[in-house]
Scaffold this motif. Structure first.
Motif, PDB file in Angstrom:
ATOM      1  N   ARG A 109       0.816  -1.219   0.000  1.00 34.19           N
ATOM      2  CA  ARG A 109       0.000   0.000   0.000  1.00 34.19           C
ATOM      3  C   ARG A 109       0.847   1.266   0.000  1.00 34.19           C
ATOM      4  O   ARG A 109       0.448   2.267  -0.604  1.00 34.19           O
ATOM      5  N   TYR A 110       2.008   1.236   0.668  1.00 38.51           N
ATOM      6  CA  TYR A 110       2.768   2.476   0.854  1.00 38.51           C
ATOM      7  C   TYR A 110       4.215   2.396   0.386  1.00 38.51           C
ATOM      8  O   TYR A 110       4.951   3.366   0.505  1.00 38.51           O
ATOM      9  N   ALA A 111       4.662   1.249  -0.096  1.00 44.35           N
ATOM     10  CA  ALA A 111       6.045   1.084  -0.538  1.00 44.35           C
ATOM     11  C   ALA A 111       6.086   0.157  -1.744  1.00 44.35           C
ATOM     12  O   ALA A 111       5.134  -0.581  -2.010  1.00 44.35           O
ATOM     13  N   ALA A 112       7.196   0.183  -2.449  1.00 46.48           N
ATOM     14  CA  ALA A 112       7.356  -0.694  -3.608  1.00 46.48           C
ATOM     15  C   ALA A 112       7.412  -2.158  -3.163  1.00 46.48           C
ATOM     16  O   ALA A 112       8.002  -2.468  -2.125  1.00 46.48           O
ATOM     17  N   PRO A 113       6.763  -3.035  -3.951  1.00 49.31           N
ATOM     18  CA  PRO A 113       5.992  -2.788  -5.177  1.00 49.31           C
ATOM     19  C   PRO A 113       4.578  -2.293  -4.872  1.00 49.31           C
ATOM     20  O   PRO A 113       3.803  -2.986  -4.196  1.00 49.31           O
ATOM     21  N   LEU A 114       4.260  -1.106  -5.342  1.00 53.61           N
ATOM     22  CA  LEU A 114       2.939  -0.524  -5.130  1.00 53.61           C
ATOM     23  C   LEU A 114       1.885  -1.246  -5.972  1.00 53.61           C
ATOM     24  O   LEU A 114       2.215  -1.994  -6.894  1.00 53.61           O
ATOM     25  N   THR A 115       0.636  -0.981  -5.653  1.00 56.61           N
ATOM     26  CA  THR A 115      -0.464  -1.656  -6.348  1.00 56.61           C
ATOM     27  C   THR A 115      -0.407  -1.437  -7.855  1.00 56.61           C
ATOM     28  O   THR A 115      -0.583  -2.373  -8.646  1.00 56.61           O
ATOM     29  N   GLU A 116      -0.147  -0.209  -8.282  1.00 56.64           N
ATOM     30  CA  GLU A 116      -0.102   0.065  -9.713  1.00 56.64           C
ATOM     31  C   GLU A 116       1.086  -0.638 -10.382  1.00 56.64           C
ATOM     32  O   GLU A 116       0.996  -1.051 -11.544  1.00 56.64           O
ATOM     33  N   GLN A 117       2.190  -0.798  -9.654  1.00 56.42           N
ATOM     34  CA  GLN A 117       3.336  -1.527 -10.198  1.00 56.42           C
ATOM     35  C   GLN A 117       2.998  -3.012 -10.366  1.00 56.42           C
ATOM     36  O   GLN A 117       3.364  -3.635 -11.375  1.00 56.42           O
ATOM     37  N   MET A 118       2.320  -3.556  -9.368  1.00 59.58           N
ATOM     38  CA  MET A 118       1.899  -4.954  -9.456  1.00 59.58           C
ATOM     39  C   MET A 118       0.962  -5.164 -10.639  1.00 59.58           C
ATOM     40  O   MET A 118       1.081  -6.146 -11.384  1.00 59.58           O
ATOM     41  N   TYR A 119       0.037  -4.216 -10.836  1.00 62.36           N
ATOM     42  CA  TYR A 119      -0.942  -4.366 -11.914  1.00 62.36           C
ATOM     43  C   TYR A 119      -0.252  -4.332 -13.280  1.00 62.36           C
ATOM     44  O   TYR A 119      -0.577  -5.107 -14.187  1.00 62.36           O
ATOM     45  N   THR A 120       0.723  -3.457 -13.420  1.00 65.79           N
ATOM     46  CA  THR A 120       1.488  -3.393 -14.666  1.00 65.79           C
ATOM     47  C   THR A 120       2.236  -4.700 -14.912  1.00 65.79           C
ATOM     48  O   THR A 120       2.326  -5.181 -16.045  1.00 65.79           O
ATOM     49  N   GLN A 121       2.741  -5.301 -13.839  1.00 65.82           N
ATOM     50  CA  GLN A 121       3.426  -6.583 -13.964  1.00 65.82           C
ATOM     51  C   GLN A 121       2.460  -7.683 -14.414  1.00 65.82           C
ATOM     52  O   GLN A 121       2.816  -8.555 -15.208  1.00 65.82           O
ATOM     53  N   LEU A 122       1.234  -7.633 -13.887  1.00 66.39           N
ATOM     54  CA  LEU A 122       0.219  -8.590 -14.345  1.00 66.39           C
ATOM     55  C   LEU A 122       0.013  -8.490 -15.860  1.00 66.39           C
ATOM     56  O   LEU A 122      -0.051  -9.503 -16.563  1.00 66.39           O
ATOM     57  N   PHE A 123      -0.093  -7.255 -16.354  1.00 67.55           N
ATOM     58  CA  PHE A 123      -0.243  -7.054 -17.798  1.00 67.55           C
ATOM     59  C   PHE A 123       0.946  -7.649 -18.549  1.00 67.55           C
ATOM     60  O   PHE A 123       0.788  -8.341 -19.558  1.00 67.55           O
ATOM     61  N   ASP A 124       2.152  -7.350 -18.058  1.00 70.21           N
ATOM     62  CA  ASP A 124       3.368  -7.831 -18.719  1.00 70.21           C
ATOM     63  C   ASP A 124       3.429  -9.359 -18.745  1.00 70.21           C
ATOM     64  O   ASP A 124       4.021  -9.948 -19.655  1.00 70.21           O
ATOM     65  N   ASP A 125       2.811  -9.987 -17.733  1.00 69.17           N
ATOM     66  CA  ASP A 125       2.852 -11.447 -17.630  1.00 69.17           C
ATOM     67  C   ASP A 125       1.682 -12.135 -18.333  1.00 69.17           C
ATOM     68  O   ASP A 125       1.494 -13.346 -18.185  1.00 69.17           O
ATOM     69  N   GLY A 126       0.862 -11.368 -19.044  1.00 72.53           N
ATOM     70  CA  GLY A 126      -0.176 -11.987 -19.864  1.00 72.53           C
ATOM     71  C   GLY A 126      -1.566 -11.978 -19.278  1.00 72.53           C
ATOM     72  O   GLY A 126      -2.487 -12.577 -19.841  1.00 72.53           O
ATOM     73  N   PHE A 127      -1.758 -11.298 -18.142  1.00 72.09           N
ATOM     74  CA  PHE A 127      -3.100 -11.177 -17.560  1.00 72.09           C
ATOM     75  C   PHE A 127      -3.737  -9.879 -18.048  1.00 72.09           C
ATOM     76  O   PHE A 127      -3.071  -8.862 -18.213  1.00 72.09           O
ATOM     77  N   GLY A 128      -5.065  -9.899 -18.224  1.00 71.46           N
ATOM     78  CA  GLY A 128      -5.793  -8.686 -18.557  1.00 71.46           C
ATOM     79  C   GLY A 128      -5.494  -8.153 -19.951  1.00 71.46           C
ATOM     80  O   GLY A 128      -4.927  -8.838 -20.801  1.00 71.46           O
ATOM     81  N   LYS A 129      -5.909  -6.892 -20.184  1.00 72.59           N
ATOM     82  CA  LYS A 129      -5.737  -6.242 -21.486  1.00 72.59           C
ATOM     83  C   LYS A 129      -6.313  -7.088 -22.614  1.00 72.59           C
ATOM     84  O   LYS A 129      -5.670  -7.332 -23.622  1.00 72.59           O
ATOM     85  N   GLY A 130      -7.536  -7.564 -22.391  1.00 69.13           N
ATOM     86  CA  GLY A 130      -8.226  -8.360 -23.393  1.00 69.13           C
ATOM     87  C   GLY A 130      -7.938  -9.844 -23.318  1.00 69.13           C
ATOM     88  O   GLY A 130      -8.568 -10.636 -24.028  1.00 69.13           O
ATOM     89  N   ARG A 131      -6.991 -10.239 -22.456  1.00 68.57           N
ATOM     90  CA  ARG A 131      -6.611 -11.651 -22.375  1.00 68.57           C
ATOM     91  C   ARG A 131      -7.234 -12.367 -21.188  1.00 68.57           C
ATOM     92  O   ARG A 131      -7.043 -13.568 -21.005  1.00 68.57           O
ATOM     93  N   GLY A 132      -7.965 -11.627 -20.354  1.00 67.57           N
ATOM     94  CA  GLY A 132      -8.626 -12.238 -19.209  1.00 67.57           C
ATOM     95  C   GLY A 132      -7.634 -12.743 -18.179  1.00 67.57           C
ATOM     96  O   GLY A 132      -6.582 -12.151 -17.941  1.00 67.57           O
ATOM     97  N   GLY A 133      -7.980 -13.868 -17.546  1.00 64.81           N
ATOM     98  CA  GLY A 133      -7.127 -14.429 -16.507  1.00 64.81           C
ATOM     99  C   GLY A 133      -7.701 -14.170 -15.123  1.00 64.81           C
ATOM    100  O   GLY A 133      -8.513 -13.258 -14.923  1.00 64.81           O
ATOM    101  N   ARG A 134      -7.286 -14.990 -14.187  1.00 67.75           N
ATOM    102  CA  ARG A 134      -7.814 -14.895 -12.831  1.00 67.75           C
ATOM    103  C   ARG A 134      -6.736 -14.447 -11.866  1.00 67.75           C
ATOM    104  O   ARG A 134      -5.571 -14.850 -11.972  1.00 67.75           O
ATOM    105  N   ALA A 135      -7.123 -13.607 -10.904  1.00 63.67           N
ATOM    106  CA  ALA A 135      -6.214 -13.160  -9.861  1.00 63.67           C
ATOM    107  C   ALA A 135      -6.933 -13.196  -8.523  1.00 63.67           C
ATOM    108  O   ALA A 135      -8.124 -12.876  -8.434  1.00 63.67           O
TER     109      ALA A 135
END
Length: 420
Positions: A146-172
């Protein structure tokens, strides 16, 4: 003592070094055995992959990160409510406290170990989950602070990079690492996750329909009395009690310490105090109420009223009365961080100036604890639930629209009507 399998985990899941059990005699009650070969991190099950996201407060890994950490912390009205002046007072308080907090982190080695332990716990849990729940494997470990790295937005970007979301779906799965729920901790982390989910993937249309290919989220929002958590705490307490002479052991006072809350949050109806008390009672029940005990609270900030009695005051008072054998038990933390390594070890214990005042080990890399995490996650995946029914209920005095909408989102279409 020979150890048996913890709360029904299959033998093939356990690491060779851990043959133990929690003594809950649940082996016959649960059976997770499967004839399908376990799916590894290099293969995908029919419902996999699954992102397992540990949520926690976090902490600065170096002293250079302290001011940013404090700025985010004091800007969070869910954690420290400062009213309409939050955006003005928060940065001022953070800047004023930075030199003091930098010194504290320097005294414990130059940074918080919470990231190291969180990443380790999540990675080890995912290895167990791959064998427990092969259909949703591989289970990919992530940490969102919540207050230090890895922040929530950083984690979410990593999810995208790893193939989750952005039209590809996936479960978290958002898996809180606060065993006891509070709007100030788990609630704040989920509000932040909801915010970034909406910014990065778009809001649900008509309030219920997901954007095409968005990540499908579910939440493990509390687990205060899970047998594995209770057993891990109990074992650590028993280990510390063994360091006292046998004739004094039963007279050692156990002081369970949890992070305090402002009374304004408590009086609003926050469930945290009751859930912490439930954990304490479960641990003492496991110990057969072998010792006198009390629950106290630490880390009060500012002049407003906070939940007490304070841990530091409690220790000082008991020592003055001649009760010098005390074991501090950090009951609401899943790993070491500044509240244990500095506040308890270097402030409370040193100020007590008594060799009988000690602290039980934190959970950290405790294998029983990690097996408990895997069991909690396994049951969640098997049930297919969005969140617990308890999470759908807001605090009685809650006026936050953000909290309302966040809870409706995570509750999902089937149970969002329960959020009131």
């Amino acid at each position: 003592m020979a150890l048996r399998r913890p709360f029904g985990l299959p033998r093939q899941v356990l690491r060779p070094a851990v043959r133990s059990s929690l003594g809950y005699h649940q082996e016959q009650r649960f059976s997770f055995a499967t004839t399908v070969p376990p799916v590894t991190q290099n293969a995908t099950g029919s419902k996999g992959p699954t992102a397992m996201v540990f949520l926690n407060m976090g902490g600065p890994s170096t002293t250079n990160e302290v001011e940013d950490f404090l700025s985010r912390l004091f800007a969070d009205g869910d954690l420290i409510p400062l009213g309409r002046l939050q955006t003005y007072l928060g940065p001022l308080i953070a800047k004023r406290r930075t030199p003091k907090i930098i010194k504290q982190y320097s005294d414990i080695g130059g940074g918080s170990p919470i990231r190291k332990w969180s990443e380790y716990q999540c990675q080890e849990m995912c290895k167990l989950l791959d064998k427990l729940n092969p259909e949703t494997a591989p289970h990919k470990p992530y940490v969102a602070f919540r207050y230090a790295a890895p922040l929530t937005e950083q984690m979410y970007t990593q999810l995208f990079d790893d193939g989750f979301g952005k039209g590809r779906g996936g479960r978290a799965v958002a898996f809180t690492q606060y065993p006891q729920y509070s709007c100030s901790t788990t609630g704040s982390s989920l509000n932040e996750l909801w915010k970034w989910r909406n910014r990065l993937e778009g809001k649900r249309t008509n309030g219920t329909e997901e954007a095409s290919g968005a990540i499908q989220w579910s939440v493990i929002d509390r687990w205060p009395t899970h047998p594995g958590l209770v057993e891990a705490f109990a074992r650590n307490i028993e280990d510390q009690l063994k360091t006292y002479p046998e004739d004094k052991r039963s007279g050692v006072v156990l002081l369970f310490s949890a992070h305090s809350l402002p009374m304004s949050v408590v009086n609003r109806g926050d469930p945290y105090p009751a859930e912490v008390a439930a954990t304490v009672h479960a641990v003492m029940q496991r110990l057969n109420f072998s010792n006198p005990y009390r629950l106290c609270w630490q880390s009060q900030v500012g002049p407003s009223a906070w939940l007490g009695a304070q841990t530091s005051d409690t220790v000082q008072e008991y020592v003055k009365r001649g009760q010098t054998d005390l074991v501090l038990v950090p009951i609401a933390f899943t790993s070491d961080h500044i509240e244990t390594l500095y506040e308890l070890d270097l402030e409370v214990m040193e100020e007590a100036n008594s060799p009988g005042v000690k602290r039980a080990e934190s959970l950290n890399g405790n294998p029983i604890f990690i097996e408990a995490l895997a069991d909690i996650a396994h049951k969640h995946l098997q049930r297919g639930e969005k969140c617990s029914l308890q999470m759908t209920l807001r605090c009685q005095g809650c006026k936050s629209d953000r909290c309302l909408e966040s809870k409706k989102f995570f509750a999902g279409e089937e149970t969002s009507s329960l959020v009131v």
